[in-house]
Motif scaffolding. Structure first.
Motif, PDB file in Angstrom:
ATOM      1  N   LEU A 117       0.854  -1.193   0.000  1.00 18.94           N
ATOM      2  CA  LEU A 117       0.000   0.000   0.000  1.00 18.94           C
ATOM      3  C   LEU A 117       0.886   1.237   0.000  1.00 18.94           C
ATOM      4  O   LEU A 117       1.960   1.235   0.608  1.00 18.94           O
ATOM      5  CB  LEU A 117      -0.911   0.011   1.231  1.00 18.94           C
ATOM      6  N   PRO A 118       0.445   2.292  -0.676  1.00 21.63           N
ATOM      7  CA  PRO A 118       1.273   3.500  -0.709  1.00 21.63           C
ATOM      8  C   PRO A 118       1.443   4.080   0.695  1.00 21.63           C
ATOM      9  O   PRO A 118       0.518   4.058   1.492  1.00 21.63           O
ATOM     10  CB  PRO A 118       0.498   4.460  -1.609  1.00 21.63           C
ATOM     11  N   GLN A 119       2.637   4.555   0.969  1.00 20.76           N
ATOM     12  CA  GLN A 119       2.911   5.202   2.251  1.00 20.76           C
ATOM     13  C   GLN A 119       2.504   6.656   2.129  1.00 20.76           C
ATOM     14  O   GLN A 119       3.123   7.405   1.396  1.00 20.76           O
ATOM     15  CB  GLN A 119       4.389   5.076   2.607  1.00 20.76           C
ATOM     16  N   GLN A 120       1.470   7.060   2.839  1.00 20.39           N
ATOM     17  CA  GLN A 120       0.978   8.423   2.711  1.00 20.39           C
ATOM     18  C   GLN A 120       1.745   9.417   3.566  1.00 20.39           C
ATOM     19  O   GLN A 120       1.882  10.551   3.216  1.00 20.39           O
ATOM     20  CB  GLN A 120      -0.516   8.491   3.093  1.00 20.39           C
ATOM     21  N   GLU A 121       2.236   9.014   4.724  1.00 20.49           N
ATOM     22  CA  GLU A 121       2.873   9.948   5.647  1.00 20.49           C
ATOM     23  C   GLU A 121       3.908   9.194   6.465  1.00 20.49           C
ATOM     24  O   GLU A 121       3.609   8.155   7.029  1.00 20.49           O
ATOM     25  CB  GLU A 121       1.804  10.549   6.572  1.00 20.49           C
ATOM     26  N   PRO A 122       5.116   9.723   6.533  1.00 23.62           N
ATOM     27  CA  PRO A 122       6.148   8.999   7.271  1.00 23.62           C
ATOM     28  C   PRO A 122       5.952   8.994   8.786  1.00 23.62           C
ATOM     29  O   PRO A 122       6.420   8.099   9.448  1.00 23.62           O
ATOM     30  CB  PRO A 122       7.427   9.732   6.899  1.00 23.62           C
ATOM     31  N   MET A 123       5.266   9.997   9.339  1.00 23.83           N
ATOM     32  CA  MET A 123       5.106  10.057  10.787  1.00 23.83           C
ATOM     33  C   MET A 123       3.637   9.966  11.179  1.00 23.83           C
ATOM     34  O   MET A 123       2.954  10.973  11.330  1.00 23.83           O
ATOM     35  CB  MET A 123       5.710  11.361  11.332  1.00 23.83           C
ATOM     36  N   THR A 124       3.143   8.750  11.303  1.00 23.86           N
ATOM     37  CA  THR A 124       1.792   8.537  11.788  1.00 23.86           C
ATOM     38  C   THR A 124       1.822   7.390  12.788  1.00 23.86           C
ATOM     39  O   THR A 124       2.775   6.629  12.848  1.00 23.86           O
ATOM     40  CB  THR A 124       0.812   8.181  10.654  1.00 23.86           C
ATOM     41  N   VAL A 125       0.754   7.261  13.531  1.00 21.01           N
ATOM     42  CA  VAL A 125       0.607   6.159  14.460  1.00 21.01           C
ATOM     43  C   VAL A 125      -0.316   5.148  13.803  1.00 21.01           C
ATOM     44  O   VAL A 125      -1.405   5.483  13.348  1.00 21.01           O
ATOM     45  CB  VAL A 125       0.004   6.634  15.806  1.00 21.01           C
ATOM     46  N   MET A 126       0.161   3.905  13.729  1.00 20.44           N
ATOM     47  CA  MET A 126      -0.633   2.846  13.110  1.00 20.44           C
ATOM     48  C   MET A 126      -1.197   1.966  14.215  1.00 20.44           C
ATOM     49  O   MET A 126      -0.484   1.566  15.129  1.00 20.44           O
ATOM     50  CB  MET A 126       0.245   2.000  12.188  1.00 20.44           C
ATOM     51  N   VAL A 127      -2.483   1.669  14.114  1.00 22.12           N
ATOM     52  CA  VAL A 127      -3.128   0.730  15.016  1.00 22.12           C
ATOM     53  C   VAL A 127      -3.193  -0.601  14.273  1.00 22.12           C
ATOM     54  O   VAL A 127      -3.833  -0.695  13.227  1.00 22.12           O
ATOM     55  CB  VAL A 127      -4.545   1.207  15.407  1.00 22.12           C
TER      56      VAL A 127
END
Length: 193
Positions: A117-127
């Protein structure tokens, strides 16, 4: 001397510069706050993939099927797989661990994230974890069950784009409505009923 020291200390506290900075230490690094996505009760508890994430989930599933079929062919030296072989690979693709997938929020929109899947944002929190792996596995089995295994393998042989097109796009595909998660038109909803 003491009143001058007290005045300097009070002034430096008011202006936000501490004694540490005046002693030659580097200024404190700026902190960034990133919060976890706020999940609705459906996103937290339902055994089914939320409708808004169906397109992302389909693309993740197509990627994983493509990866598994390619690995199996590589083991055979890029030869075409026999029917029994690709049927086994397709079943294994859906039964694999999906723990590397999860959901994150970007600009108020929840998106599935993980391999393929495309990486939309390098700094996010993934659940991740929880119900996400079982939701993906269930959807994968549904896609494989809806199509003939031979049709899926044939699409794979034409390339990753052909497999994604077969599974995710077209009239009834979850990505057919344009932007991922876009609501269907009232007429499309009426036709589904």
């Amino acid at each position: 001397m003491r009143p001058a020291l007290a005045a300097w200390l009070a002034l430096s506290l008011l202006l936000g510069t501490g004694a540490e900075e005046s002693c030659g230490d580097p200024p404190a690094a700026r902190s960034h706050s990133i919060s976890a996505p706020q999940l609705s009760p459906e996103e937290q508890l339902s055994p089914h993939m939320p409708e808004s994430l169906h397109c992302d989930a389909c693309q993740a599933i197509a990627f994983q099927i493509e990866e598994e079929l390619s690995r199996a062919e590589l083991k055979l030296g890029r030869k075409e797989l026999k029917e029994s072989d690709y049927m086994e690979v397709l079943e294994r693709s859906c039964s694999q661990g999906w723990e590397s997938y999860g959901v994150h929020e970007l600009d108020g929109t929840k998106r599935l994230t993980g391999p393929g899947l495309p990486q939309q944002e390098p700094m996010t929190v993934m659940v991740s974890g929880g119900l996400w792996p079982s939701r993906l596995s269930k959807m994968c089995h549904g896609y494989v069950g809806e199509r003939e295994e031979a049709q899926l393998y044939e699409a794979h042989r034409r390339g990753p784009a052909a497999l994604r097109e077969l599974l995710c796009h077209g009239d009834k595909g979850p990505c057919a409505r344009g932007k991922a998660g876009a609501p269907a038109s009232p007429k499309a909803l009426q036709n589904e009923l």
